[in-house]
Write a protein that holds these residues in place. Structure first.
Motif, PDB file in Angstrom:
ATOM      1  N   ASP A  66     -10.429  19.126   1.135  1.00  0.00           N
ATOM      2  CA  ASP A  66     -10.517  18.570  -0.256  1.00  0.00           C
ATOM      3  C   ASP A  66     -11.577  17.549  -0.546  1.00  0.00           C
ATOM      4  N   LYS A  70      -9.261  22.714  -7.875  1.00  0.00           N
ATOM      5  CA  LYS A  70      -8.746  21.293  -8.273  1.00  0.00           C
ATOM      6  C   LYS A  70      -8.733  21.424  -9.939  1.00  0.00           C
ATOM      7  N   GLN A 112      -6.151  17.111  -5.450  1.00  0.00           N
ATOM      8  CA  GLN A 112      -5.459  18.278  -4.711  1.00  0.00           C
ATOM      9  C   GLN A 112      -5.813  19.681  -5.008  1.00  0.00           C
TER      10      GLN A 112
END
Length: 846
Positions: free
Chosen positions: A702, A760, A766
């Motif tokens: 991420d 996201k 996240q």
């Protein structure tokens, strides 16, 4: 009555001897009675004396002469009798003489007037007297040399004090100005004119005298419309004149005008030579005063031509002629079509006509090629190598970031429409494909986007297949969109001083303003040699105030892009709207040369700034000096998108019709990872996205940045697939690997591939994942959708422009035919524009 006839004869001879007719009022009646008496016959015979008839005649002649010579002033006074046969001298009429004199005088005045008009050259000025120290001088008054010319509203010279010294002041030409809006001259002969422009601004002496502490320079500020006269703390992009420079120059040379030379960009300022009107005139010109070509663009059988080639065509060979005007022309053929396009289609030409036409076209092409070489001098593009084929058994997974940029297509369109050489590194095929919208369904189950796949034959390599993967962003109604905090970051450096840069930029931002709501805010930051804020965040309901700030911008100076980006992000963060749409919109030609100007420095800068939650949109303008590589870096690394604005139609498309998709992100860091099944796929390659490829392990990381998807946006990607039963010449060489499993024992039925998506939320950290399986199908190309055909044709054209070594068929006719088949509804005409673009490029390759 013979005697009577003799009398008539003698009377006529006497009358004809007079130059004026011997008549008087009532003469006709008298003479009629005389004839009546003469012609009267009597029945009775009587003897008449022979002298009697002659006596009557003589009496009549004497009576007529008496009547004729009666004095006009005294009717009762009778002039001396005159015999009719005597000659009378003619009298001159004084009235006729007066009339002749008047006519002659008028004619002379007309002639003199015509001579005066012929010699008169100055239309907008009239003679004015010259005053100095309240004394009147004639036009020949000669002041001292190197004196400055100042005139107040009363047409008198105004002494200006600088450092308590009064310079010699003179007048320029002895003429005072009058405003003229338009002068029309009609004639049948060719005339040569000397166009001149003059400033009509006057500065009142009282304004100077009432500002003793401001000095000569400051007293002029704001008094000359269209000319920025500022102190050293002026706005970036404006010309500056320093009071100190003027004072120092005056002390040294006693010359004010010399101190101004070179300080005002584009404005010649020269000293007076001592004679009124002898100094060089200042020419201040706007765009409308320049001579521009008003001829339309000619396109003959799809090939750019000119009026000469058109006039040489035999009218009998012309099949059809159509004309495109205004937006319909410029949206297809670019700025060259601003005066319209004449499209000519001919029948089959004779051999002689064809040779003549080809000869003309070759001459034109040679000129075009020389122009092409000149136009590509300073544009910068990052070089890259197209994606190769991968063996599935060695590498079955491919990962990349989505790309919603559209700059490459409009930039290439500009090059082709202007007859320029197309730099292959400017061709990013994914941006060409994503320039167009596709008919994908809206997402369901509260997902931010829908996933759509289609598998069919490849049009350029017949044994290969194409897998099309499409994403459709959720379309959010305008009234549901979050409030916006926009900061316009505008480049006003010297390189932006071209019609297709800063002026087009201003017009483009006005299109964007039309889309905003009163709850949205706009701030403006500019940068040239340094950066500065020209408008604090202002409600969009104050549209006139925002437009006024835009209109005041002027280009000039170097380019401190890094400082501008720093200030723009700072302003956006200070006015950050939580859960809102916070975005910096940078507009430039990418020519940064001060501060953080290298590509690496800019990348580091925007990577740091994207952590603030502020998104970035990059708008590129101009040609010849365009820095595409820097613009793309900013967009790729700054949570943003990138578009190239080549005309106002493109501004209307990107900032108007597609405003929500380009300005409101519904998902960020969107990544795609696809795993191919070796059972059906021997080899594959991703078409385009070369600078968006990711490592496979980055898919779940991420911290790795990826592309953003906007409201209602579509994103499309194409994979070229070599099926397992095909032996293609483009297959990579196999290596014998000892530990790698070369067989596929597991049964996945008819699964061709599995596609995974990670994304996201705009304000999230996240990611979430969506998975979709693609089935193996064996459908004919004719059954493919319009979107599949059209996207394939666009990718095919991009491969030809890049001169790809991985395709067999490079026939532009086939590309054009496929694009026409996939045109579909095409409500906005963008797909039809692409067809014409292919036609135009095809004509340049003959």
């Amino acid at each position: 009555m013979e005697n009577n006839h003799d009398i008539d004869k003698k009377f006529n001879e006497a009358s004809q001897s007079l130059e004026e007719p011997a008549t008087f009022p009532g003469f006709d009646k008298v003479w009629a009675k005389v004839e009546e008496k003469l012609d009267k016959k009597e029945d009775k015979k009587r003897i008449v004396p022979i002298w009697f008839p002659y006596g009557i005649a003589a009496s009549l002649i004497i009576g007529l002469g008496a009547f004729y010579f009666i004095n006009k002033n005294d009717v009762s006074e009778i002039n001396k009798p005159a015999i009719a046969q005597n000659k009378v001298s003619p009298k001159v009429n004084s009235d006729v003489q007066a009339i002749d004199s008047t006519v002659k005088s008028n004619i002379e005045k007309q002639i003199n007037g015509l001579k005066e008009n012929h010699n008169q050259k100055i239309l907008a000025y009239e003679d004015a007297k010259i005053f100095h120290d309240n004394q009147e001088f004639e036009k020949g008054f000669i002041p001292k040399e190197n004196s400055i010319i100042i005139r107040n509203e009363s047409n008198r010279i105004v002494p200006i004090k600088i450092n308590n010294e009064v310079p010699q002041v003179s007048v320029d030409s002895g003429y005072k100005e009058k405003n003229i809006e338009e002068v029309v001259v009609l004639g049948y002969n060719k005339t040569q004119t000397n166009p001149r422009s003059f400033s009509s601004t006057t500065v009142n002496s009282q304004k100077v005298e009432n500002r003793p502490n401001q000095g000569f320079l400051n007293s002029l500020q704001g008094e000359a419309p269209g000319l920025a006269i500022n102190s050293t703390s002026g706005t970036p992009g404006s010309s500056r004149i320093d009071n100190n420079n003027i004072r120092n120059e005056f002390k040294q040379n006693n010359n004010i005008s010399q101190a101004l030379i070179g300080t005002v960009s584009g404005l010649p300022i020269v000293p007076n030579q001592g004679i009124p009107g002898s100094s060089k005139q200042i020419l201040i010109r706007g765009m409308s005063t320049l001579n521009t070509n008003s001829s339309p663009l000619y396109v003959i059988n799809g090939k750019i031509s000119d009026s000469k080639a058109f006039s040489n065509l035999n009218p009998n060979t012309i099949e059809s002629v159509s004309v495109l005007k205004d937006a319909a022309a410029t949206s297809i053929y670019g700025s060259r079509a601003s005066n319209g396009v004449v499209i000519i289609k001919t029948k089959k030409l004779s051999r002689k006509e064809r040779k003549a036409f080809e000869k003309l076209q070759k001459a034109q092409d040679s000129i075009t090629i020389s122009k092409q070489i000149q136009k590509q001098n300073n544009e910068e593009y990052d070089a890259f190598v197209e994606n190769p084929f991968e063996l599935t058994k060695n590498q079955s997974v491919s990962t990349f970031s989505i790309d919603v940029d559209k700059a490459a297509y409009s930039n290439i369109r500009r090059m082709i429409n202007n007859g320029e050489y197309v730099n292959k590194n400017a061709v990013r095929i994914e941006e060409m494909i994503n320039y167009f919208k596709y008919d994908y369904p809206q997402p369901k189950n509260n997902q931010p986007f829908s996933i759509n796949t289609e598998y069919n034959d490849s049009p350029w390599n017949k044994q290969h297949k194409l897998l099309k993967i499409g994403l459709q962003g959720k379309e959010i109604p305008t009234d549901k969109l979050p409030n916006s905090n926009f900061v316009f970051l505008i480049d006003v450096s010297g390189s932006m001083d071209e019609p297709n840069k800063l002026p087009l930029l201003k017009s483009s931002f006005k299109v964007l303003l039309d889309q905003l709501r009163p709850t949205d805010k706009v701030g403006i930051v500019v940068y040239a040699g340094s950066a500065g804020m020209v408008l604090p965040p202002t409600s969009a309901k104050e549209k006139n105030k925002i437009i006024e700030a835009l209109d005041k911008l002027q280009a000039g100076g170097s380019t401190a892009g890094g400082q501008g980006i720093e200030l723009a992000y700072k302003l956006a963060q200070e006015n950050f709207i939580k859960n809102g749409n916070n975005r910096v919109i940078i507009a430039t030609d990418g020519d940064f040369n001060v501060g953080a100007s290298s590509t690496g420095d800019l990348q580091t800068l925007v990577e740091e700034k994207r952590k603030s939650g502020v998104f970035l949109t990059c708008l590129g303008f101009g040609m010849g000096n365009f820095k595409d590589n820097k613009m793309e870096t900013l967009a790729n690394k700054g949570n943003g998108n990138y578009a190239y604005i080549d005309n106002l139609q493109e501004a209307n498309k990107f900032l108007g019709k597609e405003f929500a998709g380009n300005m409101y992100a519904i998902a960020k860091d969107v990544k795609i990872q696809i795993e191919f099944n070796p059972k059906y796929v021997k080899s594959y390659r991703l078409i385009g996205y070369e600078n968006r490829k990711l490592k496979n392990e980055d898919f779940t990381n991420d911290k790795i940045d990826a592309g953003e998807l906007g409201s209602g946006h579509t994103v499309t990607a194409l994979y070229e697939v070599i099926p397992t039963d095909v032996n293609s010449e483009f297959l990579p060489k196999e290596n014998d690997l000892k530990y790698t499993k070369n067989t596929n024992d597991e049964n996945f039925n008819n699964e061709l591939a599995t596609v995974k998506f990670r994304y996201k939320k705009p304000d999230g950290d996240q990611s979430s994942e969506i998975v979709q399986v693609v089935k193996n199908t064996n459908q004919s190309f004719s059954s493919s959708s319009d979107d599949f055909k059209f996207a394939s044709s666009v990718a095919w054209f991009g491969l030809v422009l890049r001169n790809s070594n991985l395709i067999k068929n490079k026939d532009l006719k086939d590309i054009e035919s496929l694009a026409k088949k996939g045109r579909g509804k095409d409500e906005d005409g963008y797909r039809a524009e692409f067809v014409r673009l292919v036609e135009t490029y095809k004509s340049t390759q003959k």
